[in-house]
Motif scaffolding. Sequence first.
Motif, PDB file in Angstrom:
ATOM      1  N   PRO A 117     -17.697  13.920  80.382  1.00  0.00           N
ATOM      2  CA  PRO A 117     -16.615  14.335  79.476  1.00  0.00           C
ATOM      3  C   PRO A 117     -15.221  14.107  80.031  1.00  0.00           C
ATOM      4  O   PRO A 117     -14.302  13.755  79.288  1.00  0.00           O
ATOM      5  CB  PRO A 117     -16.895  15.832  79.269  1.00  0.00           C
ATOM      6  N   THR A 118     -15.025  14.300  81.349  1.00  0.00           N
ATOM      7  CA  THR A 118     -13.685  14.141  81.917  1.00  0.00           C
ATOM      8  C   THR A 118     -13.179  12.710  81.788  1.00  0.00           C
ATOM      9  O   THR A 118     -11.980  12.479  81.632  1.00  0.00           O
ATOM     10  CB  THR A 118     -13.699  14.546  83.398  1.00  0.00           C
ATOM     11  N   LYS A 119     -14.092  11.757  81.860  1.00  0.00           N
ATOM     12  CA  LYS A 119     -13.691  10.356  81.729  1.00  0.00           C
ATOM     13  C   LYS A 119     -13.608   9.937  80.267  1.00  0.00           C
ATOM     14  O   LYS A 119     -12.805   9.078  79.906  1.00  0.00           O
ATOM     15  CB  LYS A 119     -14.671   9.459  82.480  1.00  0.00           C
ATOM     16  N   GLN A 120     -14.433  10.536  79.431  1.00  0.00           N
ATOM     17  CA  GLN A 120     -14.433  10.155  78.025  1.00  0.00           C
ATOM     18  C   GLN A 120     -13.183  10.632  77.300  1.00  0.00           C
ATOM     19  O   GLN A 120     -12.876  10.148  76.215  1.00  0.00           O
ATOM     20  CB  GLN A 120     -15.682  10.700  77.337  1.00  0.00           C
ATOM     21  N   LYS A 121     -12.465  11.595  77.895  1.00  0.00           N
ATOM     22  CA  LYS A 121     -11.213  12.016  77.281  1.00  0.00           C
ATOM     23  C   LYS A 121     -10.219  10.867  77.223  1.00  0.00           C
ATOM     24  O   LYS A 121      -9.431  10.756  76.287  1.00  0.00           O
ATOM     25  CB  LYS A 121     -10.618  13.186  78.073  1.00  0.00           C
ATOM     26  N   ASN A 122     -10.241  10.027  78.245  1.00  0.00           N
ATOM     27  CA  ASN A 122      -9.345   8.875  78.283  1.00  0.00           C
ATOM     28  C   ASN A 122      -9.952   7.646  77.615  1.00  0.00           C
ATOM     29  O   ASN A 122      -9.285   6.616  77.500  1.00  0.00           O
ATOM     30  CB  ASN A 122      -8.996   8.540  79.735  1.00  0.00           C
ATOM     31  N   LEU A 123     -11.232   7.745  77.205  1.00  0.00           N
ATOM     32  CA  LEU A 123     -11.914   6.638  76.523  1.00  0.00           C
ATOM     33  C   LEU A 123     -12.567   7.191  75.260  1.00  0.00           C
ATOM     34  O   LEU A 123     -13.794   7.301  75.164  1.00  0.00           O
ATOM     35  CB  LEU A 123     -12.967   6.014  77.443  1.00  0.00           C
ATOM     36  N   PRO A 124     -11.775   7.559  74.275  1.00  0.00           N
ATOM     37  CA  PRO A 124     -12.316   8.256  73.098  1.00  0.00           C
ATOM     38  C   PRO A 124     -13.274   7.421  72.261  1.00  0.00           C
ATOM     39  O   PRO A 124     -14.063   7.967  71.494  1.00  0.00           O
ATOM     40  CB  PRO A 124     -11.054   8.613  72.298  1.00  0.00           C
ATOM     41  N   LEU A 125     -13.226   6.094  72.393  1.00  0.00           N
ATOM     42  CA  LEU A 125     -14.069   5.240  71.558  1.00  0.00           C
ATOM     43  C   LEU A 125     -15.424   4.929  72.195  1.00  0.00           C
ATOM     44  O   LEU A 125     -16.230   4.223  71.599  1.00  0.00           O
ATOM     45  CB  LEU A 125     -13.337   3.931  71.246  1.00  0.00           C
ATOM     46  N   THR A 126     -15.667   5.444  73.398  1.00  0.00           N
ATOM     47  CA  THR A 126     -16.934   5.153  74.071  1.00  0.00           C
ATOM     48  C   THR A 126     -18.117   5.676  73.277  1.00  0.00           C
ATOM     49  O   THR A 126     -19.103   4.966  73.050  1.00  0.00           O
ATOM     50  CB  THR A 126     -16.940   5.770  75.481  1.00  0.00           C
ATOM     51  N   LYS A 127     -18.050   6.926  72.847  1.00  0.00           N
ATOM     52  CA  LYS A 127     -19.152   7.511  72.085  1.00  0.00           C
ATOM     53  C   LYS A 127     -19.319   6.807  70.740  1.00  0.00           C
ATOM     54  O   LYS A 127     -20.446   6.564  70.289  1.00  0.00           O
ATOM     55  CB  LYS A 127     -18.906   9.000  71.876  1.00  0.00           C
ATOM     56  N   SER A 128     -18.217   6.460  70.093  1.00  0.00           N
ATOM     57  CA  SER A 128     -18.296   5.752  68.812  1.00  0.00           C
ATOM     58  C   SER A 128     -18.967   4.397  68.973  1.00  0.00           C
ATOM     59  O   SER A 128     -19.750   3.968  68.116  1.00  0.00           O
ATOM     60  CB  SER A 128     -16.892   5.576  68.222  1.00  0.00           C
ATOM     61  N   LEU A 129     -18.679   3.723  70.082  1.00  0.00           N
ATOM     62  CA  LEU A 129     -19.286   2.419  70.329  1.00  0.00           C
ATOM     63  C   LEU A 129     -20.791   2.552  70.560  1.00  0.00           C
ATOM     64  O   LEU A 129     -21.575   1.701  70.114  1.00  0.00           O
ATOM     65  CB  LEU A 129     -18.621   1.764  71.538  1.00  0.00           C
ATOM     66  N   ASN A 130     -21.210   3.616  71.233  1.00  0.00           N
ATOM     67  CA  ASN A 130     -22.644   3.855  71.427  1.00  0.00           C
ATOM     68  C   ASN A 130     -23.365   3.988  70.086  1.00  0.00           C
ATOM     69  O   ASN A 130     -24.431   3.403  69.872  1.00  0.00           O
ATOM     70  CB  ASN A 130     -22.854   5.120  72.260  1.00  0.00           C
ATOM     71  N   TRP A 131     -22.785   4.761  69.193  1.00  0.00           N
ATOM     72  CA  TRP A 131     -23.413   4.967  67.887  1.00  0.00           C
ATOM     73  C   TRP A 131     -23.297   3.728  67.006  1.00  0.00           C
ATOM     74  O   TRP A 131     -24.133   3.525  66.114  1.00  0.00           O
ATOM     75  CB  TRP A 131     -22.800   6.177  67.193  1.00  0.00           C
ATOM     76  N   TYR A 132     -22.294   2.899  67.235  1.00  0.00           N
ATOM     77  CA  TYR A 132     -22.204   1.639  66.491  1.00  0.00           C
ATOM     78  C   TYR A 132     -23.377   0.730  66.858  1.00  0.00           C
ATOM     79  O   TYR A 132     -24.033   0.160  65.979  1.00  0.00           O
ATOM     80  CB  TYR A 132     -20.879   0.941  66.804  1.00  0.00           C
ATOM     81  N   PHE A 133     -23.659   0.605  68.148  1.00  0.00           N
ATOM     82  CA  PHE A 133     -24.800  -0.207  68.573  1.00  0.00           C
ATOM     83  C   PHE A 133     -26.113   0.380  68.039  1.00  0.00           C
ATOM     84  O   PHE A 133     -27.031  -0.361  67.681  1.00  0.00           O
ATOM     85  CB  PHE A 133     -24.847  -0.300  70.098  1.00  0.00           C
ATOM     86  N   PHE A 134     -26.195   1.696  67.988  1.00  0.00           N
ATOM     87  CA  PHE A 134     -27.387   2.336  67.432  1.00  0.00           C
ATOM     88  C   PHE A 134     -27.559   1.977  65.957  1.00  0.00           C
ATOM     89  O   PHE A 134     -28.659   1.630  65.506  1.00  0.00           O
ATOM     90  CB  PHE A 134     -27.282   3.854  67.596  1.00  0.00           C
ATOM     91  N   ALA A 135     -26.462   2.041  65.190  1.00  0.00           N
ATOM     92  CA  ALA A 135     -26.527   1.734  63.760  1.00  0.00           C
ATOM     93  C   ALA A 135     -26.914   0.273  63.523  1.00  0.00           C
ATOM     94  O   ALA A 135     -27.721  -0.027  62.632  1.00  0.00           O
ATOM     95  CB  ALA A 135     -25.180   2.041  63.102  1.00  0.00           C
ATOM     96  N   ILE A 136     -26.370  -0.631  64.328  1.00  0.00           N
ATOM     97  CA  ILE A 136     -26.694  -2.049  64.170  1.00  0.00           C
ATOM     98  C   ILE A 136     -28.165  -2.303  64.483  1.00  0.00           C
ATOM     99  O   ILE A 136     -28.850  -3.061  63.786  1.00  0.00           O
ATOM    100  CB  ILE A 136     -25.795  -2.906  65.087  1.00  0.00           C
ATOM    101  N   THR A 137     -28.664  -1.664  65.520  1.00  0.00           N
ATOM    102  CA  THR A 137     -30.073  -1.837  65.879  1.00  0.00           C
ATOM    103  C   THR A 137     -30.983  -1.282  64.790  1.00  0.00           C
ATOM    104  O   THR A 137     -32.013  -1.885  64.458  1.00  0.00           O
ATOM    105  CB  THR A 137     -30.372  -1.144  67.218  1.00  0.00           C
TER     106      THR A 137
END
Length: 455
Positions: A117-137
């Motif tokens: 979480p401490t690093k994802q605060k500065n990378l807010p799109l990381t979680k969204s990108l994970n779910w994007y790859f999930f949706a495409i798959t």
Amino acid sequence: MPRQKGVKFQHRSNGTSQSDHHRQNSSTASESSSEPPSPIKDVDPKRNGSVEKSDKHVEPSEYEKKKATFITRTIWTLAMISGFFGAMFAGHIYVLMVITAVLIISFKEVIAIAQVPTKQKNLPLTKSLNWYFFAITMYFVYGESVIYYFKHILLVDKVLLPFATHHRFISFTMYIFGFVFFVASLQKGYYKFQFTQFAWTHMALFLIVIQAHFMMNNVLEGLIWFFLPVSLVVTNDIFAYICGITFGRTQLIKISPKKTVEGFVGAWVCTIFFGFALTNILMRYKYFICPVNDLGANIFTGLQCTPNPVFASRPYNLFGWAGIDRIFRIAPIQFHILIFATFASLIAPFGGFFASGLKRTFKIKDFGDSIPGHGGMTDRMDCQFIMGVFSYMYYQSFIAVYKANVGSVIETAIVGLTVEEQIDVVKGLSKYLYNQGVVSGEVRYSTSNFNVRRD
């Protein structure tokens, strides 16, 4: 210098009184501490002599904790079993919905392990990108299944046809967009974290989504190819526990210290007998053995098909090698179930061992708490995914019947279809050829007016 009489040293006097007061307080405290603790506090005169009870919290005993856990686990076990059978009897589409829900929850649990979480605060799109790859798959694997099993619907529809014929290219293009966005989003100081997330996400997609895709295909090939493997894994787990606590003496594998060789082997034998019994029941109902041709079908409407020859009993002389002439009528599926039960008993548990090693690596007890009393969804599905892949591969290699040439299609249409169904085939082909611009509107119109002659 002579000491003057009658002179008082104020600081000594005060010090003496303070010391006496301190000793008095210490004595009082000592006396108070020597008295047994009272469950009630002092009487407050302002409360008319009422007695106030202590607010001290009493921790539940170990027995009460285990009892509460057992009750919670039992309730949710019964709920999951009821939901599973309810979905299976309601129809194939509901089983696919259950698998989809399992996929989403399992993927969420697995990718959460590597999140910081401490690093994802500065990378807010990381979680969204994970779910994007999930949706495409998910789009890719679902599309593959739908196109394969329902091509007779998709390939004659003008709107759906481009999506069906170019499905893989569309899926690849959407993945490339995600890949380019990931590279463009790399930030200095976070390279290691971002690439770790990228690799972890793809591992989760392979181990969960891709493997579950084969479970979906098993459902569409016939519910027996889904329900039977799932039941074998669950049964093997139960018998491994029973045999382990009854006969277990020798440790099986270090990564899972509670597993024993005796429980492992005993569960294998019990699972084989259970597989024979369950197969003998399921093979009697077309709802379980027929491939899906109507997503609206359920246990009450049933399905109709020509059963796979593997379900038809044949004569076997099992003891001919010993000179004993005794004929038994056995369906070939009963021999195949030996392989299914063996894999569920000897190989599938290593999916659970893999999950145990993963949890030990990250020092966690469970993957999550999505199922009260059981932990996470992944904790319950760790063996099922690999079993689903094996079931599909084995079915396609040794059991499925393939007939895919023009002559066999025409023969099947003439011999196996009614006149009304044959006319529906002609109408469907003419509609497809017209949408492709191959035939004229006159041909399309003439074939659409085909009717059965009643003279």
